[in-house]
Enzyme design. Structure first.
Site, PDB file in Angstrom:
ATOM      1  CG  ASN A   1      16.684   9.549  -4.847  1.00 40.22           C
ATOM      2  OD1 ASN A   1      15.464   9.708  -4.819  1.00 40.22           O
ATOM      3  ND2 ASN A   1      17.262   8.567  -5.529  1.00 40.22           N
TER       4      ASN A   1
ATOM      5  CG  HIS B   1      13.296  17.237  -4.184  1.00 42.05           C
ATOM      6  ND1 HIS B   1      12.471  16.164  -4.362  1.00 42.05           N
ATOM      7  CD2 HIS B   1      12.869  18.185  -5.046  1.00 42.05           C
ATOM      8  CE1 HIS B   1      11.561  16.467  -5.292  1.00 42.05           C
ATOM      9  NE2 HIS B   1      11.783  17.679  -5.716  1.00 42.05           N
TER      10      HIS B   1
ATOM     11  CB  SER C   1       5.676   7.544  -8.013  1.00 42.84           C
ATOM     12  OG  SER C   1       5.952   8.725  -7.251  1.00 42.84           O
TER      13      SER C   1
ATOM     14  N   PRO D   1       9.498  -0.883 -11.975  1.00 43.80           N
ATOM     15  CG  PRO D   1       9.695  -1.709  -9.807  1.00 43.80           C
ATOM     16  CD  PRO D   1      10.271  -0.705 -10.753  1.00 43.80           C
ATOM     17  CD  GLU D   2       4.262  -1.259  -8.913  1.00 48.78           C
ATOM     18  OE1 GLU D   2       4.643  -2.275  -8.282  1.00 48.78           O
ATOM     19  OE2 GLU D   2       3.107  -1.030  -9.285  1.00 48.78           O
TER      20      GLU D   2
HETATM   21  C1  BV8 Z   1       6.732  23.453  -4.996  1.00 49.31           C
HETATM   22  C2  BV8 Z   1      12.804  16.158   0.072  1.00 49.31           C
HETATM   23  C3  BV8 Z   1       6.166  25.710  -5.456  1.00 49.31           C
HETATM   24  C4  BV8 Z   1      12.591  16.010   1.519  1.00 49.31           C
HETATM   25  C5  BV8 Z   1      10.726  15.971  -1.199  1.00 49.31           C
HETATM   26  C6  BV8 Z   1      -1.183  19.892  -6.459  1.00 49.31           C
HETATM   27  C7  BV8 Z   1      -0.861  19.663  -7.778  1.00 49.31           C
HETATM   28  C8  BV8 Z   1       0.462  19.801  -8.204  1.00 49.31           C
HETATM   29  C9  BV8 Z   1       1.477  20.149  -7.327  1.00 49.31           C
HETATM   30  C10 BV8 Z   1       1.134  20.360  -6.034  1.00 49.31           C
HETATM   31  C11 BV8 Z   1      -0.158  20.250  -5.601  1.00 49.31           C
HETATM   32  N1  BV8 Z   1      -0.177  20.501  -4.273  1.00 49.31           N
HETATM   33  C12 BV8 Z   1       1.086  20.777  -3.875  1.00 49.31           C
HETATM   34  C13 BV8 Z   1       1.875  20.688  -4.941  1.00 49.31           C
HETATM   35  C14 BV8 Z   1       3.254  20.898  -4.987  1.00 49.31           C
HETATM   36  C15 BV8 Z   1       4.016  19.679  -4.384  1.00 49.31           C
HETATM   37  C16 BV8 Z   1       3.614  18.371  -5.031  1.00 49.31           C
HETATM   38  O1  BV8 Z   1       3.995  18.051  -6.136  1.00 49.31           O
HETATM   39  N2  BV8 Z   1       2.845  17.572  -4.242  1.00 49.31           N
HETATM   40  C17 BV8 Z   1       2.417  16.258  -4.781  1.00 49.31           C
HETATM   41  C18 BV8 Z   1       2.460  15.229  -3.671  1.00 49.31           C
HETATM   42  C19 BV8 Z   1       1.052  16.404  -5.375  1.00 49.31           C
HETATM   43  N3  BV8 Z   1       5.357  19.999  -4.729  1.00 49.31           N
HETATM   44  C20 BV8 Z   1       6.009  20.822  -3.886  1.00 49.31           C
HETATM   45  O2  BV8 Z   1       5.572  21.234  -2.819  1.00 49.31           O
HETATM   46  C21 BV8 Z   1       7.379  21.238  -4.370  1.00 49.31           C
HETATM   47  N4  BV8 Z   1       7.520  22.659  -4.257  1.00 49.31           N
HETATM   48  O3  BV8 Z   1       5.885  23.039  -5.758  1.00 49.31           O
HETATM   49  O4  BV8 Z   1       7.016  24.777  -4.768  1.00 49.31           O
HETATM   50  C22 BV8 Z   1       5.067  25.934  -4.532  1.00 49.31           C
HETATM   51  C23 BV8 Z   1       5.303  26.829  -3.526  1.00 49.31           C
HETATM   52  C24 BV8 Z   1       4.214  27.103  -2.689  1.00 49.31           C
HETATM   53  C25 BV8 Z   1       2.972  26.409  -2.799  1.00 49.31           C
HETATM   54  C26 BV8 Z   1       2.804  25.464  -3.804  1.00 49.31           C
HETATM   55  C27 BV8 Z   1       3.865  25.208  -4.680  1.00 49.31           C
HETATM   56  C28 BV8 Z   1       8.478  20.597  -3.480  1.00 49.31           C
HETATM   57  C29 BV8 Z   1       8.490  19.119  -3.694  1.00 49.31           C
HETATM   58  C30 BV8 Z   1       9.693  18.512  -2.963  1.00 49.31           C
HETATM   59  C31 BV8 Z   1       9.301  17.946  -1.613  1.00 49.31           C
HETATM   60  N5  BV8 Z   1      10.451  17.252  -1.041  1.00 49.31           N
HETATM   61  N6  BV8 Z   1      11.839  15.369  -0.691  1.00 49.31           N
HETATM   62  C32 BV8 Z   1      12.744  14.588   1.997  1.00 49.31           C
HETATM   63  O5  BV8 Z   1      13.044  13.691   1.190  1.00 49.31           O
HETATM   64  O6  BV8 Z   1      12.562  14.435   3.194  1.00 49.31           O
HETATM   65  S1  BV8 Z   1       9.633  15.041  -2.178  1.00 49.31           S
HETATM   66  C33 BV8 Z   1      10.115  13.382  -1.914  1.00 49.31           C
HETATM   67  O7  BV8 Z   1       9.012  12.656  -2.348  1.00 49.31           O
HETATM   68  C34 BV8 Z   1      11.260  12.897  -2.778  1.00 49.31           C
HETATM   69  O8  BV8 Z   1      12.294  13.821  -2.908  1.00 49.31           O
HETATM   70  C35 BV8 Z   1      10.581  12.638  -4.120  1.00 49.31           C
HETATM   71  O9  BV8 Z   1      10.526  13.773  -4.861  1.00 49.31           O
HETATM   72  C36 BV8 Z   1       9.178  12.330  -3.718  1.00 49.31           C
HETATM   73  C37 BV8 Z   1       8.983  10.876  -3.803  1.00 49.31           C
HETATM   74  O10 BV8 Z   1       8.841  10.556  -5.127  1.00 49.31           O
HETATM   75  P1  BV8 Z   1       9.713   9.359  -5.747  1.00 49.31           P
HETATM   76  O11 BV8 Z   1      11.163   9.640  -5.543  1.00 49.31           O
HETATM   77  O12 BV8 Z   1       9.180   9.149  -7.083  1.00 49.31           O
HETATM   78  O13 BV8 Z   1       9.408   8.113  -4.782  1.00 49.31           O
HETATM   79  P2  BV8 Z   1       8.066   7.246  -4.700  1.00 49.31           P
HETATM   80  O14 BV8 Z   1       8.180   6.445  -3.475  1.00 49.31           O
HETATM   81  O15 BV8 Z   1       6.864   8.104  -4.904  1.00 49.31           O
HETATM   82  O16 BV8 Z   1       8.171   6.278  -5.981  1.00 49.31           O
HETATM   83  C38 BV8 Z   1       9.225   5.353  -6.065  1.00 49.31           C
HETATM   84  C39 BV8 Z   1       9.082   4.706  -7.433  1.00 49.31           C
HETATM   85  O17 BV8 Z   1      10.173   3.813  -7.606  1.00 49.31           O
HETATM   86  C40 BV8 Z   1       7.791   3.898  -7.589  1.00 49.31           C
HETATM   87  O18 BV8 Z   1       7.190   4.223  -8.830  1.00 49.31           O
HETATM   88  C41 BV8 Z   1       8.280   2.438  -7.580  1.00 49.31           C
HETATM   89  O19 BV8 Z   1       7.507   1.612  -8.425  1.00 49.31           O
HETATM   90  C42 BV8 Z   1       9.698   2.596  -8.131  1.00 49.31           C
HETATM   91  N7  BV8 Z   1      10.651   1.549  -7.727  1.00 49.31           N
HETATM   92  C43 BV8 Z   1      10.642   0.811  -6.587  1.00 49.31           C
HETATM   93  N8  BV8 Z   1      11.728  -0.030  -6.576  1.00 49.31           N
HETATM   94  C44 BV8 Z   1      12.416   0.205  -7.734  1.00 49.31           C
HETATM   95  C45 BV8 Z   1      11.743   1.222  -8.460  1.00 49.31           C
HETATM   96  N9  BV8 Z   1      12.175   1.680  -9.652  1.00 49.31           N
HETATM   97  C46 BV8 Z   1      13.321   1.116 -10.166  1.00 49.31           C
HETATM   98  N10 BV8 Z   1      14.043   0.158  -9.506  1.00 49.31           N
HETATM   99  C47 BV8 Z   1      13.619  -0.327  -8.308  1.00 49.31           C
HETATM  100  N11 BV8 Z   1      14.317  -1.275  -7.693  1.00 49.31           N
END
Ligand code: BV8
Length: 249
Positions: A103, A120, A191, A216-217
Site C-alpha cells: 500500500n 511500492h 490477492s 474474505p476471499e
Molecule cells: C517488476 C503502486 C521487474 C502504484 C503497484 C507476468 C508474470 C509475473 C509477473 C509479471 C508478469 N507480467 C508483469 C509482471 C510483473 C508485474 C506483475 O506482477 N504483474 C501482475 C499483475 C501479473 N510486477 C511488476 O511490474 C513489478 N515490478 O516486476 O519489476 C520487472 C521489470 C521489468 C519488466 C518486468 C518485470 C511492480 C509491481 C508494483 C506495481 N505497483 N502499486 C499504485 O498503487 O498506484 S501494484 C498495486 O496493485 C498495489 O500496490 C498492489 O501491489 C497491487 C494490488 O494488489 P493487492 O494490494 O493485493 O490488492 P487487490 O485489490 O488485488 O486485492 C485486495 C485483496 O484484499 C483481495 O484479495 C480481497 O479479497 C481482500 N480484501 C478486501 N477487503 C478486505 C480484504 N482483506 C482483508 N480485509 C478486508 N476488509
C-alpha cells in the site's frame, strides 16, 4: 462459542521471536479506500497500463497526476481502521516485528506503526524525473499544478513503483531476508497476484515459518496457509491481538 483461535495456534504465535506481516489494499478497504481488484476495485474503472506505468507517465504526465491527485484527496479524508490499529498493537507485543506493505496510502504509519517497509513506495512522496535526488514528502492537497514541477524545471513524479519498474532494492532485499528468517508470516488483505511481493509467503513457508492468511476471499496463497481466516482484517485482527495478550501458554 467455538474458539476463533486454537490454543496451539496462539502458543506458536506467542513463541514466535520474529513476526513478518505483508499487507495489501484489503487492509485499507474498511477505511473506505478502494482495492484494485474485485467489486469496486480501481482496475474496474481505470486501466493500469494507462496510469501506473512509466510509459503512461511519459505519454501523459498530467493524466497520471490527475489520478494520483484524486487518490490523495480521497486518502486525506480517511483514517486507519481497527485492522491497522491492531497491527500497531501487535508491533508492541512481539519481540521482533516487521511490517511490509504494497500500500502507498500511509495508513499503517498513521495508525502508529513505527517501522513500515513500503514495497511500492508512498503516494505522499515525489521525486524529480531528471535529477537523481532522493524523494521528498509533498502534502499539498489538492496539488495546485499538475504535473508539479521540480525547481530544476523537470516534472515531479509520484514516488511509487509502477508496473515494469523494479522495487526499491534495499527494501526488497530486506523483505526476502526477513521472510527467510521469520517464525510467523501474516498475509493480510492481498490477492497475492502482483510480483515480486506475491512470492513472499512461499519464501517464508519454504523456510519453516507458520503462514497465516486473513482475507474474505481465497487467494493463490491459501493453499500454503497453515491458518486462513475468511474474514475482514478489521474484524479478526483486534480479536487476535486480544487473544494473544491473554494467552500465556
Ligand atoms: C517488476 C503502486 C521487474 C502504484 C503497484 C507476468 C508474470 C509475473 C509477473 C509479471 C508478469 N507480467 C508483469 C509482471 C510483473 C508485474 C506483475 O506482477 N504483474 C501482475 C499483475 C501479473 N510486477 C511488476 O511490474 C513489478 N515490478 O516486476 O519489476 C520487472 C521489470 C521489468 C519488466 C518486468 C518485470 C511492480 C509491481 C508494483 C506495481 N505497483 N502499486 C499504485 O498503487 O498506484 S501494484 C498495486 O496493485 C498495489 O500496490 C498492489 O501491489 C497491487 C494490488 O494488489 P493487492 O494490494 O493485493 O490488492 P487487490 O485489490 O488485488 O486485492 C485486495 C485483496 O484484499 C483481495 O484479495 C480481497 O479479497 C481482500 N480484501 C478486501 N477487503 C478486505 C480484504 N482483506 C482483508 N480485509 C478486508 N476488509
Amino acid at each position: 462459542m467455538e474458539e476463533l483461535f486454537s490454543k496451539s495456534f496462539l502458543s506458536i504465535l506467542r513463541r514466535s521471536e520474529r513476526v513478518m506481516v505483508s499487507t495489501g489494499a484489503g487492509i485499507s478497504a474498511e477505511s473506505g479506500v478502494p482495492t484494485f481488484r474485485g467489486p469496486g476495485g480501481l482496475w474496474n474503472d481505470f486501466k493500469p497500463e494507462e496510469l501506473a506505468t512509466p510509459q503512461a507517465f511519459k505519454r501523459d504526465p498530467k493524466k497520471v497526476w490527475e489520478w494520483y491527485d484524486w487518490r490523495r484527496q480521497l486518502l486525506a479524508k480517511v483514517d486507519p481502521n481497527p485492522g491497522h490499529h491492531a497491527l500497531a498493537a501487535l508491533e508492541k507485543i512481539v519481540p521482533q516485528f516487521f511490517l511490509f506493505t504494497q500500500n502507498i496510502d500511509g495508513l499503517h504509519q498513521k495508525a502508529g506503526n513505527k517501522t513500515v517497509y513500503e514495497l511500492h513506495g508512498s503516494i505522499w512522496q515525489v521525486r524529480c524525473t531528471r535529477e537523481a535526488k532522493p524523494a521528498f514528502e509533498m502534502h499539498e492537497n489538492p496539488i495546485s499544478q499538475l504535473p508539479p514541477i521540480c525547481g530544476c524545471g523537470a516534472p515531479l513524479r509520484p514516488n511509487v513503483v509502477w508496473f515494469g519498474e523494479n522495487l526499491p532494492a534495499d527494501i526488497t532485499a530486506m523483505a526476502w531476508e526477513v521472510a527467510k528468517a521469520c517464525d510467523a508470516f501474516f498475509l493480510i488483505g492481498t490477492s497475492a497476484t502482483v510480483q515480486p511481493a506475491a512470492s513472499l509467503p512461499w519464501v517464508a513457508k519454504e523456510n519453516g515459518a507458520i503462514v497465516v492468511e486473513i482475507n474474505p476471499e481465497e487467494t493463490p496463497a491459501t493453499e500454503i496457509a497453515d491458518e486462513s481466516f475468511r474474514a475482514n482484517a478489521g474484524m479478526i485482527l483486534p480479536q487476535l491481538v486480544e487473544a494473544l495478550k491473554n494467552h500465556h501458554g
